[in-house]
Design a protein around this motif. Structure first.
Motif, PDB file in Angstrom:
ATOM      1  N   LYS A   1     -20.401  -0.673   9.175  1.00  0.00           N
ATOM      2  CA  LYS A   1     -19.816  -1.958   8.990  1.00  0.00           C
ATOM      3  C   LYS A   1     -18.778  -1.541   7.487  1.00  0.00           C
ATOM      4  O   LYS A   1     -17.648  -1.872   7.413  1.00  0.00           O
ATOM      5  N   ARG A   2     -19.613  -0.998   6.595  1.00  0.00           N
ATOM      6  CA  ARG A   2     -18.937  -0.601   5.132  1.00  0.00           C
ATOM      7  C   ARG A   2     -17.685   0.166   5.333  1.00  0.00           C
ATOM      8  O   ARG A   2     -16.697   0.059   4.859  1.00  0.00           O
ATOM      9  N   ARG A   3     -17.998   1.313   6.286  1.00  0.00           N
ATOM     10  CA  ARG A   3     -16.937   2.227   6.445  1.00  0.00           C
ATOM     11  C   ARG A   3     -15.552   1.549   6.987  1.00  0.00           C
ATOM     12  O   ARG A   3     -14.489   1.903   6.572  1.00  0.00           O
ATOM     13  N   THR A   4     -15.889   0.562   8.053  1.00  0.00           N
ATOM     14  CA  THR A   4     -14.884  -0.155   8.701  1.00  0.00           C
ATOM     15  C   THR A   4     -14.052  -1.101   7.653  1.00  0.00           C
ATOM     16  O   THR A   4     -12.708  -1.359   7.391  1.00  0.00           O
ATOM     17  N   GLU A   5     -14.867  -1.879   6.910  1.00  0.00           N
ATOM     18  CA  GLU A   5     -14.402  -2.727   5.911  1.00  0.00           C
ATOM     19  C   GLU A   5     -13.505  -1.871   4.782  1.00  0.00           C
ATOM     20  O   GLU A   5     -12.344  -2.239   4.367  1.00  0.00           O
TER      21      GLU A   5
ATOM     22  N   LYS B   1      -8.370  -0.139   2.649  1.00  0.00           N
ATOM     23  CA  LYS B   1      -7.403   0.897   2.218  1.00  0.00           C
ATOM     24  C   LYS B   1      -5.904   0.832   3.070  1.00  0.00           C
ATOM     25  O   LYS B   1      -5.045   1.076   2.221  1.00  0.00           O
ATOM     26  N   LYS B   2      -6.066   0.557   4.121  1.00  0.00           N
ATOM     27  CA  LYS B   2      -4.760   0.058   4.924  1.00  0.00           C
ATOM     28  C   LYS B   2      -3.960  -0.964   4.071  1.00  0.00           C
ATOM     29  O   LYS B   2      -2.756  -0.859   4.049  1.00  0.00           O
ATOM     30  N   LYS B   3      -4.573  -2.198   3.762  1.00  0.00           N
ATOM     31  CA  LYS B   3      -3.974  -3.148   3.231  1.00  0.00           C
ATOM     32  C   LYS B   3      -3.467  -2.600   1.727  1.00  0.00           C
ATOM     33  O   LYS B   3      -2.326  -3.134   1.362  1.00  0.00           O
ATOM     34  N   GLU B   4      -4.234  -1.793   1.048  1.00  0.00           N
ATOM     35  CA  GLU B   4      -3.702  -1.335  -0.143  1.00  0.00           C
ATOM     36  C   GLU B   4      -2.602  -0.750   0.194  1.00  0.00           C
ATOM     37  O   GLU B   4      -1.496  -0.563  -0.706  1.00  0.00           O
ATOM     38  N   GLU B   5      -2.554   0.501   0.918  1.00  0.00           N
ATOM     39  CA  GLU B   5      -1.289   1.178   1.323  1.00  0.00           C
ATOM     40  C   GLU B   5      -0.158   0.435   1.525  1.00  0.00           C
ATOM     41  O   GLU B   5       0.968   0.820   1.218  1.00  0.00           O
ATOM     42  N   ALA B   6      -0.230  -0.514   2.363  1.00  0.00           N
ATOM     43  CA  ALA B   6       0.732  -1.430   2.756  1.00  0.00           C
ATOM     44  C   ALA B   6       1.357  -2.155   1.578  1.00  0.00           C
ATOM     45  O   ALA B   6       2.725  -2.456   1.329  1.00  0.00           O
ATOM     46  N   GLU B   7       0.538  -2.647   0.463  1.00  0.00           N
ATOM     47  CA  GLU B   7       0.849  -3.196  -0.530  1.00  0.00           C
ATOM     48  C   GLU B   7       1.799  -2.200  -1.623  1.00  0.00           C
ATOM     49  O   GLU B   7       2.488  -2.673  -2.175  1.00  0.00           O
ATOM     50  N   ASN B   8       1.229  -1.163  -1.658  1.00  0.00           N
ATOM     51  CA  ASN B   8       1.848  -0.114  -2.305  1.00  0.00           C
ATOM     52  C   ASN B   8       3.276   0.193  -1.681  1.00  0.00           C
ATOM     53  O   ASN B   8       4.232   0.493  -2.521  1.00  0.00           O
ATOM     54  N   ARG B   9       3.300   0.299  -0.479  1.00  0.00           N
ATOM     55  CA  ARG B   9       4.803   0.338   0.028  1.00  0.00           C
ATOM     56  C   ARG B   9       5.673  -0.787  -0.260  1.00  0.00           C
ATOM     57  O   ARG B   9       6.667  -0.565  -0.650  1.00  0.00           O
ATOM     58  N   LEU B  10       5.054  -1.876  -0.074  1.00  0.00           N
ATOM     59  CA  LEU B  10       5.893  -3.024  -0.606  1.00  0.00           C
ATOM     60  C   LEU B  10       6.355  -3.163  -2.049  1.00  0.00           C
ATOM     61  O   LEU B  10       7.614  -3.624  -2.380  1.00  0.00           O
ATOM     62  N   ASN B  11       5.481  -2.729  -2.929  1.00  0.00           N
ATOM     63  CA  ASN B  11       5.626  -2.499  -4.332  1.00  0.00           C
ATOM     64  C   ASN B  11       6.516  -1.356  -4.627  1.00  0.00           C
ATOM     65  O   ASN B  11       7.625  -1.725  -5.443  1.00  0.00           O
ATOM     66  N   GLN B  12       6.871  -0.197  -3.891  1.00  0.00           N
ATOM     67  CA  GLN B  12       7.824   0.557  -3.822  1.00  0.00           C
ATOM     68  C   GLN B  12       9.146   0.390  -3.540  1.00  0.00           C
ATOM     69  O   GLN B  12      10.348   0.501  -4.189  1.00  0.00           O
ATOM     70  N   GLU B  13       8.991  -0.520  -2.139  1.00  0.00           N
ATOM     71  CA  GLU B  13      10.054  -1.245  -1.999  1.00  0.00           C
ATOM     72  C   GLU B  13      10.874  -2.238  -2.920  1.00  0.00           C
ATOM     73  O   GLU B  13      12.156  -2.383  -3.173  1.00  0.00           O
ATOM     74  N   ARG B  14       9.849  -3.127  -3.694  1.00  0.00           N
ATOM     75  CA  ARG B  14      10.393  -3.933  -4.477  1.00  0.00           C
ATOM     76  C   ARG B  14      11.333  -3.256  -5.668  1.00  0.00           C
ATOM     77  O   ARG B  14      12.246  -3.586  -6.270  1.00  0.00           O
ATOM     78  N   ARG B  15      10.686  -2.114  -6.294  1.00  0.00           N
ATOM     79  CA  ARG B  15      11.205  -1.365  -7.240  1.00  0.00           C
ATOM     80  C   ARG B  15      12.609  -0.858  -6.564  1.00  0.00           C
ATOM     81  O   ARG B  15      13.528  -0.785  -7.525  1.00  0.00           O
ATOM     82  N   ARG B  16      12.717  -0.390  -5.429  1.00  0.00           N
ATOM     83  CA  ARG B  16      13.893   0.259  -5.125  1.00  0.00           C
ATOM     84  C   ARG B  16      15.108  -0.887  -5.074  1.00  0.00           C
ATOM     85  O   ARG B  16      16.088  -0.767  -5.279  1.00  0.00           O
ATOM     86  N   LEU B  17      14.673  -2.000  -4.685  1.00  0.00           N
ATOM     87  CA  LEU B  17      15.743  -3.339  -4.627  1.00  0.00           C
ATOM     88  C   LEU B  17      16.024  -4.183  -5.950  1.00  0.00           C
ATOM     89  O   LEU B  17      16.945  -4.272  -6.411  1.00  0.00           O
TER      90      LEU B  17
ATOM     91  N   GLY C   1     -12.718  13.050 -11.533  1.00  0.00           N
ATOM     92  CA  GLY C   1     -14.019  12.900 -11.444  1.00  0.00           C
ATOM     93  C   GLY C   1     -14.639  11.653 -11.111  1.00  0.00           C
ATOM     94  O   GLY C   1     -16.003  11.454 -11.168  1.00  0.00           O
ATOM     95  N   MET C   2     -13.709  10.449 -11.071  1.00  0.00           N
ATOM     96  CA  MET C   2     -14.266   9.260 -10.801  1.00  0.00           C
ATOM     97  C   MET C   2     -14.644   9.087  -9.402  1.00  0.00           C
ATOM     98  O   MET C   2     -14.031   9.759  -8.434  1.00  0.00           O
ATOM     99  N   PRO C   3     -15.770   8.191  -9.313  1.00  0.00           N
ATOM    100  CA  PRO C   3     -16.188   7.993  -7.609  1.00  0.00           C
ATOM    101  C   PRO C   3     -14.981   7.247  -6.813  1.00  0.00           C
ATOM    102  O   PRO C   3     -14.223   6.421  -7.280  1.00  0.00           O
ATOM    103  N   THR C   4     -15.067   7.786  -5.594  1.00  0.00           N
ATOM    104  CA  THR C   4     -14.294   6.992  -4.502  1.00  0.00           C
ATOM    105  C   THR C   4     -14.980   5.753  -4.038  1.00  0.00           C
ATOM    106  O   THR C   4     -14.120   5.139  -3.357  1.00  0.00           O
ATOM    107  N   GLU C   5     -16.080   5.713  -4.155  1.00  0.00           N
ATOM    108  CA  GLU C   5     -16.804   4.709  -3.443  1.00  0.00           C
ATOM    109  C   GLU C   5     -16.950   3.404  -4.439  1.00  0.00           C
ATOM    110  O   GLU C   5     -17.228   3.622  -5.573  1.00  0.00           O
ATOM    111  N   ASP C   6     -16.712   2.279  -3.978  1.00  0.00           N
ATOM    112  CA  ASP C   6     -16.548   0.925  -4.769  1.00  0.00           C
ATOM    113  C   ASP C   6     -18.136   0.814  -5.134  1.00  0.00           C
ATOM    114  O   ASP C   6     -18.404   0.269  -6.262  1.00  0.00           O
ATOM    115  N   ASP C   7     -19.055   0.996  -4.518  1.00  0.00           N
ATOM    116  CA  ASP C   7     -20.571   0.717  -4.929  1.00  0.00           C
ATOM    117  C   ASP C   7     -21.332   1.778  -5.660  1.00  0.00           C
ATOM    118  O   ASP C   7     -22.474   2.150  -5.575  1.00  0.00           O
TER     119      ASP C   7
END
Length: 600
Positions: free
Chosen positions: A401-405, A410-426, A570-576
């Protein structure tokens, strides 16, 4: 058992007994006017205290003599300070075995901190810039005076050396540089994080919602959180000296934030817990008062966030297994603080509570191995088993369940990053605050308007779609791009202009502006130095400046990315990750202090 810690436990009891009985070892009958210790009276006191406190006579006698000598030294130091202005500063340098090494430094209180560092460094045998002095929960800055930090005659401060193994000379140099550069990297990214579009380091509340903060507060919080994460990495690597310095620097940045904000992010409570844990691992008894205050703040914050009995956490996550590990560490630290304050009954109760929590948090080795064999990481397996209270099948369900979440996040974050890049371009809107919204831009393009016209209209209208349409249709002269809606650029036209050497995107904009007239499009591109940004057209004289500006921006972005990579190293990739405690060291301290309470 640590010998110095056992002695400390005896000294605490005898010191309190002396205070209760109003006994002053530096005065008659325990100290004569001739300046000598009265052995007969000291022996009588030894027998009395040995019997009443249940301490062996030889240990009791040694403690009384040490306390008497300490009192006499303090009196001499006080007199010397009055006569000469020279203060005696006690610097405690923890060794690898947790022993007590005290270095006395005589100096003016107006002296620079660096002078004390140099004195300590010469006695320890390391370069002075590898020494950090810590007092009252703060790292003393080298370019400040001792008096500026409230240091007084007789003050005991702690020195930490930024290396953990003398043989690792290269690693030592690397760690020192890392500590110095971490703050610089965090500040660089914090400055850029004020730009609403830059999300190298995002700040959210406990529900994951981004926080809208004033620039200075956002900057302080970004630096604090960055330093805290790097401190955690050092803590996990058992580099407690480096960890403590980074964590205290993080605390300094957190202090710049409003208390209401600190309640919105749960990092601050864990930071206080981490600092107190560092004190323990470095055996810094002198920081007990600071540790006590930090643990109180931590407990209050945990109760507010999770509920006194973790009921809020249970409602939010459906389990309390992993956060319970933080409470176990909290109660253990509170017990140890109580022990060093001679609150033995309170310490005993807290140790018993921590022991019960430890028992419930222990993970079965067979179950752990089974999950690892199934392909889960040790951290996932440990956290999953604790969340499921040891049930293997429930642990698997929890991990999946945690992996799915995390995947969805991550998908949501990547989409937001793409949106931010597009904002910068515009680019930005006319108000200088908003960025052109890509969704609005697509909406206008779907109506048949070109990309540049849609962008310019949204800029002028500050993202108001209906006003943008009105500007395009009724007042095209207000736009920086001529009204050329629905004009299609033929492929052969574009190839003609691009063949001359102009950028295809710029060629397309010029052709749209001049409704397909190749000669006029080329004329404008020549006049603009080949660059049309949709906002202004530069002549040949400042085209070099435009290129120079672009180059500077590129350099800044590269520096940002390098800083981000260094911070992320060296920073952890896991939130917990901060919840993944093996509890082995906790158990070791627990057993040690349980033994101390029984024997002392």
């Amino acid at each position: 058992m640590n010998v110095d810690l056992k002695i400390e436990g005896i000294l605490i009891q005898i010191k309190e007994k002396l205070n209760e009985d109003h006994v002053k070892l530096w005065l008659p009958p325990y100290y004569t006017e001739d300046g000598e210790s009265n052995e007969e009276e000291i022996q009588k006191l030894t027998k009395e205290y040995s019997s009443s406190l249940g301490i062996a006579e030889d240990s009791c006698l040694a403690a009384l003599k040490e306390l008497q000598q300490h009192s006499l030294d303090r009196l001499r130091e006080r007199d010397r300070f009055r006569e000469t202005g020279l203060a005696t500063i006690k610097v405690r340098v923890p060794d690898e075995n947790g022993g007590r090494r005290i270095i006395s430094v005589e100096t003016k209180l107006s002296a620079n901190v660096q002078e004390v560092q140099q004195t300590v460094a010469s006695q320890v045998g390391v370069e002075f810039d590898r020494i950090k002095l810590i007092w009252s929960g703060k790292v003393l800055k080298v370019n400040t005076d001792l008096s500026a930090h409230g240091v007084r005659n007789g003050t005991q401060i702690m020195a930490v050396i930024l290396h953990s193994n003398p043989k690792e000379l290269q690693a030592m140099e690397s760690r020192h540089k890392k500590m110095e550069s971490t703050l610089a990297d965090a500040k660089l990214l914090a400055d850029r994080s004020n730009d609403n579009l830059n999300y190298y380091l995002q700040i959210t509340d406990q529900s994951g919602k981004p926080l809208n903060l004033p620039p200075e507060e956002r900057k302080a919080l970004v630096i604090a959180m960055s330093l805290h994460e790097k401190g955690r990495v050092a803590l996990k690597n058992e580099d407690y000296a480096l960890a403590l310095v980074l964590l205290l620097e993080a605390d300094k940045e957190f202090s710049r934030c409003q208390s209401q904000l600190l309640q919105s992010v749960d990092n601050y409570a864990v930071l206080n817990l981490d600092i107190a844990w560092c004190y323990l691992c470095l055996r810094s008894v002198t920081h007990i008062p600071d540790a006590e205050q930090r643990l109180q703040k931590c407990e209050e914050s945990f109760h507010q966030s999770y509920g006194p009995n973790l009921e809020r956490l249970l409602a939010l996550k459906g389990t309390t297994g992993n956060e319970a590990a933080l409470f176990m560490r909290l109660h253990l630290l509170q017990a140890i603080v109580s022990f060093h304050q001679n609150k033995r009954q309170e310490a005993s109760k807290l140790l018993e509570r921590a022991n019960m929590e430890l028992s419930s948090l222990k993970v079965d080795d067979h179950s752990l191995s089974t999950l690892i064999e199934l392909g889960y990481t040790p951290a996932e397996a440990r956290l999953g088993l604790r969340a499921a209270h040891g049930d293997l099948s429930s642990a698997v369900e929890h991990i999946n369940k945690r992996r799915t979440e995390k995947h969805e996040a991550k998908k949501k974050e990547e989409a937001e990053n793409r949106l931010n890049q597009e904002r910068r371009r515009l680019g930005r809107c006319a108000d200088g605050v908003q960025w052109v919204e890509p969704n609005f831009h697509k909406m206008l393009m779907s109506m048949g308007y070109t990309s540049e016209i849609a962008r310019s209209a949204l800029q002028q209208s500050n993202n108001n779609v209906s006003l943008s349409v009105q500007l395009i249709q009724e007042q095209p002269s207000l736009l920086n791009v001529a009204s050329t809606s629905k004009v299609k650029v033929q492929k052969d036209m574009l190839q003609q202009v691009a063949a001359i050497g102009f950028d295809p995107r710029m060629a397309k904009i010029a052709l749209q502006r001049h409704k397909g007239d190749v000669s006029k499009a080329v004329e404008e591109l020549v006049a603009c130095g080949g660059v049309i940004d949709g906002e202004r057209c530069t002549d040949d004289s400042d085209s070099d400046g435009h290129e120079e500006e672009k180059e500077k921006k590129k350099e800044v972005r590269e520096k940002e990315m390098e800083a981000y990579k260094r911070l992320a190293e060296g920073m952890p990739t896991e939130d917990d990750d901060h919840l993944d405690l093996t509890l082995e060291l906790e158990e070791s301290f627990l057993r040690e202090y349980q033994t101390l309470l029984k024997k002392s």
